[in-house]
Write a protein that holds these residues in place. Structure first.
Motif, PDB file in Angstrom:
ATOM      1  N   GLU A   1       3.318   7.059   8.234  1.00  0.00           N
ATOM      2  CA  GLU A   1       2.153   7.479   6.603  1.00  0.00           C
ATOM      3  C   GLU A   1       1.689   8.538   6.952  1.00  0.00           C
ATOM      4  O   GLU A   1       2.176   8.905   5.839  1.00  0.00           O
ATOM      5  CB  GLU A   1       1.520   6.424   6.984  1.00  0.00           C
ATOM      6  N   ASP A   2       1.114   8.798   8.195  1.00  0.00           N
ATOM      7  CA  ASP A   2       0.443  10.004   8.211  1.00  0.00           C
ATOM      8  C   ASP A   2       1.454  11.661   7.323  1.00  0.00           C
ATOM      9  O   ASP A   2       1.128  12.799   7.325  1.00  0.00           O
ATOM     10  CB  ASP A   2      -0.046  10.112   9.103  1.00  0.00           C
ATOM     11  N   SER A   3       3.116  11.741   8.479  1.00  0.00           N
ATOM     12  CA  SER A   3       3.799  11.713   8.185  1.00  0.00           C
ATOM     13  C   SER A   3       4.905  12.627   7.112  1.00  0.00           C
ATOM     14  O   SER A   3       4.343  13.467   6.587  1.00  0.00           O
ATOM     15  CB  SER A   3       4.853  12.011   9.606  1.00  0.00           C
ATOM     16  N   TRP A   4       4.393  10.887   6.152  1.00  0.00           N
ATOM     17  CA  TRP A   4       5.330  11.265   4.795  1.00  0.00           C
ATOM     18  C   TRP A   4       4.022  11.416   4.055  1.00  0.00           C
ATOM     19  O   TRP A   4       4.364  12.631   3.322  1.00  0.00           O
ATOM     20  CB  TRP A   4       5.167   9.494   4.562  1.00  0.00           C
ATOM     21  N   GLU A   5       2.943  11.618   4.051  1.00  0.00           N
ATOM     22  CA  GLU A   5       1.842  12.019   2.977  1.00  0.00           C
ATOM     23  C   GLU A   5       2.164  14.160   3.732  1.00  0.00           C
ATOM     24  O   GLU A   5       2.259  14.635   2.658  1.00  0.00           O
ATOM     25  CB  GLU A   5       0.042  11.887   3.609  1.00  0.00           C
ATOM     26  N   GLU A   6       2.210  14.294   4.975  1.00  0.00           N
ATOM     27  CA  GLU A   6       1.882  15.787   5.126  1.00  0.00           C
ATOM     28  C   GLU A   6       3.512  16.392   4.942  1.00  0.00           C
ATOM     29  O   GLU A   6       3.584  17.208   3.761  1.00  0.00           O
ATOM     30  CB  GLU A   6       2.684  15.578   6.762  1.00  0.00           C
TER      31      GLU A   6
ATOM     32  N   ASP B   1      10.414  -3.883  -1.705  1.00  0.00           N
ATOM     33  CA  ASP B   1      11.218  -1.982  -1.740  1.00  0.00           C
ATOM     34  C   ASP B   1      11.680  -1.469  -0.833  1.00  0.00           C
ATOM     35  O   ASP B   1      12.200  -0.426  -0.827  1.00  0.00           O
ATOM     36  CB  ASP B   1       8.835  -2.064  -1.946  1.00  0.00           C
ATOM     37  N   THR B   2      11.435  -2.016   0.525  1.00  0.00           N
ATOM     38  CA  THR B   2      11.824  -1.438   1.507  1.00  0.00           C
ATOM     39  C   THR B   2      13.473  -1.888   1.565  1.00  0.00           C
ATOM     40  O   THR B   2      14.077  -0.927   1.676  1.00  0.00           O
ATOM     41  CB  THR B   2      11.703  -2.259   3.182  1.00  0.00           C
ATOM     42  N   VAL B   3      13.911  -2.707   1.324  1.00  0.00           N
ATOM     43  CA  VAL B   3      15.849  -3.162   0.921  1.00  0.00           C
ATOM     44  C   VAL B   3      16.034  -2.301  -0.160  1.00  0.00           C
ATOM     45  O   VAL B   3      17.166  -1.375  -0.158  1.00  0.00           O
ATOM     46  CB  VAL B   3      16.125  -4.140   0.054  1.00  0.00           C
ATOM     47  N   ALA B   4      15.486  -2.208  -0.968  1.00  0.00           N
ATOM     48  CA  ALA B   4      15.436  -1.455  -2.654  1.00  0.00           C
ATOM     49  C   ALA B   4      15.394   0.304  -1.946  1.00  0.00           C
ATOM     50  O   ALA B   4      16.615   0.844  -2.427  1.00  0.00           O
ATOM     51  CB  ALA B   4      14.787  -1.617  -3.549  1.00  0.00           C
TER      52      ALA B   4
ATOM     53  N   SER C   1      20.392   9.348  11.175  1.00  0.00           N
ATOM     54  CA  SER C   1      19.983   8.265  10.886  1.00  0.00           C
ATOM     55  C   SER C   1      18.250   8.923   9.953  1.00  0.00           C
ATOM     56  O   SER C   1      18.147  10.337  10.411  1.00  0.00           O
ATOM     57  CB  SER C   1      18.890   7.767  11.390  1.00  0.00           C
ATOM     58  N   ILE C   2      18.072   8.397   8.722  1.00  0.00           N
ATOM     59  CA  ILE C   2      16.918   8.642   8.068  1.00  0.00           C
ATOM     60  C   ILE C   2      15.988   7.638   7.633  1.00  0.00           C
ATOM     61  O   ILE C   2      16.544   6.513   7.536  1.00  0.00           O
ATOM     62  CB  ILE C   2      17.914   9.480   6.309  1.00  0.00           C
ATOM     63  N   GLU C   3      14.562   7.217   7.322  1.00  0.00           N
ATOM     64  CA  GLU C   3      14.095   6.941   7.039  1.00  0.00           C
ATOM     65  C   GLU C   3      13.258   6.466   5.585  1.00  0.00           C
ATOM     66  O   GLU C   3      12.959   6.902   5.131  1.00  0.00           O
ATOM     67  CB  GLU C   3      12.751   7.388   8.496  1.00  0.00           C
ATOM     68  N   VAL C   4      13.444   5.236   5.228  1.00  0.00           N
ATOM     69  CA  VAL C   4      12.756   3.996   4.405  1.00  0.00           C
ATOM     70  C   VAL C   4      11.437   5.280   4.135  1.00  0.00           C
ATOM     71  O   VAL C   4      10.743   5.508   5.530  1.00  0.00           O
ATOM     72  CB  VAL C   4      12.432   3.160   3.840  1.00  0.00           C
ATOM     73  N   ASP C   5      10.449   4.878   2.895  1.00  0.00           N
ATOM     74  CA  ASP C   5       9.002   5.650   2.894  1.00  0.00           C
ATOM     75  C   ASP C   5       8.360   4.411   3.894  1.00  0.00           C
ATOM     76  O   ASP C   5       8.714   3.565   3.831  1.00  0.00           O
ATOM     77  CB  ASP C   5       8.819   5.512   1.427  1.00  0.00           C
ATOM     78  N   PRO C   6       7.524   5.237   5.188  1.00  0.00           N
ATOM     79  CA  PRO C   6       6.957   4.256   5.561  1.00  0.00           C
ATOM     80  C   PRO C   6       6.097   3.192   5.036  1.00  0.00           C
ATOM     81  O   PRO C   6       5.285   2.394   5.705  1.00  0.00           O
ATOM     82  CB  PRO C   6       6.511   5.243   6.660  1.00  0.00           C
ATOM     83  N   ARG C   7       5.500   3.864   3.861  1.00  0.00           N
ATOM     84  CA  ARG C   7       4.315   3.086   3.096  1.00  0.00           C
ATOM     85  C   ARG C   7       4.648   1.507   2.870  1.00  0.00           C
ATOM     86  O   ARG C   7       4.322   1.294   2.571  1.00  0.00           O
ATOM     87  CB  ARG C   7       4.047   4.328   1.872  1.00  0.00           C
ATOM     88  N   LEU C   8       6.316   2.066   2.332  1.00  0.00           N
ATOM     89  CA  LEU C   8       6.419   0.376   2.089  1.00  0.00           C
ATOM     90  C   LEU C   8       6.411  -1.223   3.518  1.00  0.00           C
ATOM     91  O   LEU C   8       7.337  -1.904   2.727  1.00  0.00           O
ATOM     92  CB  LEU C   8       7.857   0.851   1.811  1.00  0.00           C
TER      93      LEU C   8
END
Length: 366
Positions: free
Chosen positions: A350-355, A120-123, A107-114
């Motif tokens: 979101e914090d993890s993504w920024e990290e 944008d999530t679908v794209a 599993s790989i995650e979409v950008d959680p900011r979306l």
């Protein structure tokens, strides 16, 4: 002797590792866990990738190449993470084939900011799926209210989905509906339903962490006697929802068309309170047609000393409901807890993504 992880697998629980790194891939460690720990899948998230990138030198060469090519940080993150997931998919290809696509999943995650941006999530889900380019990839989409339509739309496009960040039974019912809507559309679109798989990731230990904090604050003997019960009770009631939803006429029609049920996945299964058994969210949630995704520490604890005695979920629903109702009586609101956890969960993602962006940005500069 049958090992605890073998017994867990025999009881119908698929063990997925909640971790991935290039070091794990290149050293052969992932192959060892498949061989010796019955691991049949992997889940990833931005924190996992940030940790992998900050340790050792496995990514140095690629970072150098990306920096020389002028890649920006977002593109670099996308390239590095999809490369690791693609390689992991190849490691699990045999398991994927042997289980007809049920396991062998990465599993790989979409950008959680979306999380609150449906289109944008679908794209991004489609872009991740195409970039990894492997049938056994699963795209993780958070189960926010705004995430329900992207979940359905991604499944309708023939892409397998790991629905993540589920806390409440009500939201779980909405997730199952989105799953069935997605398959109904996929069928109309001419997709082979047997190729589209999904799991619904129900978070367990975070429920106890929040509820226990509130129970301690209340401080009565009655309140303190309920500590450590909410996480398992909530997950067990989720399995009851699963059983009900996947025995309806609506589901039977999809099943006849080749569909596989969306399995419940127990996530956040490492215990956060040292007073609790380090395998409580494994041994307490043994039931067929489920996945338990474990951090390595929990996996090793399970392999070492977990007592797997068969199904620990079926027949527990009345007690689980009594435990949840008892919380309300002492002043802990179930609805407030699950709403808070979802909000905090998105913020943590979101914090993890920024990290992760910061880690990659620093690596590119170096």
């Amino acid at each position: 002797m049958s090992t605890p992880t073998q017994k867990l697998s025999d009881a119908g629980v698929s063990i997925w590792l909640d971790d991935l790194s290039r070091e794990r891939l290149s050293s052969g460690n992932l192959d060892e866990l498949i061989e010796n720990r019955n691991v049949v899948g992997v889940t990833t998230n931005p924190t996992i990738f940030a940790q992998a990138l900050s340790q050792g030198d496995a990514y140095d060469e690629q970072m150098k190449e990306l920096a020389q090519a002028g890649a920006d940080v977002e593109d670099a993150v996308f390239t590095v993470t999809t490369d690791d997931v693609r390689d992991a998919c190849d490691v699990f290809a045999t398991i994927y084939d042997a289980t007809q696509g049920v396991d062998g999943r990465v599993s790989i995650e979409v950008d959680p900011r979306l999380a609150h941006k449906a289109d944008d999530t679908v794209a991004m889900a489609q872009r991740l799926h195409e970039s990894v380019g492997r049938e056994n990839v699963m795209i993780k989409i958070p189960a926010t209210e705004a995430g329900l339509e992207p979940i359905a739309a991604t499944l309708a496009a023939g892409i397998s989905v790991n629905v993540t960040l589920i806390f409440s039974l009500e939201r779980y019912r909405a997730v199952i509906n989105a799953f069935m809507v997605g398959l109904e559309r996929a069928l109309e679109n001419g997709h082979d339903l047997s190729k589209i798989h999904s799991v619904a990731s129900f978070f367990v230990s975070r429920v106890d962490a929040e509820v226990d904090k509130q129970l301690e604050s209340i401080g009565t003997d009655e309140a303190l006697g309920l500590k450590g019960k909410a996480g398992l009770a909530n997950a067990r009631l989720a399995y009851q929802v699963y059983e009900e939803a996947f025995s309806t006429e609506r589901w039977k029609r999809l099943e006849e068309a080749g569909a596989q049920p969306q399995r419940p996945l127990w996530a956040s299964t490492g215990t956060k309170d040292p007073a609790y058994s380090d395998t409580m969210y494994v041994t307490g949630l043994v039931v067929q047609n489920t996945v338990n995704t474990m951090p390595e520490k929990t996996l090793e604890a399970t392999a070492d000393h977990a007592e797997i005695t068969g199904d620990t979920v079926s027949g527990t629903y009345d007690q689980a409901e009594a435990d949840i109702n008892a919380l309300e009586k002492v002043g802990v609101s179930y609805n407030d807890v699950v709403e808070k956890l979802e909000t905090e969960g998105i913020k943590k993602f979101e914090d993890s993504w920024e990290e992760l962006l910061d880690t990659v940005s620093s690596a590119l500069r170096q």
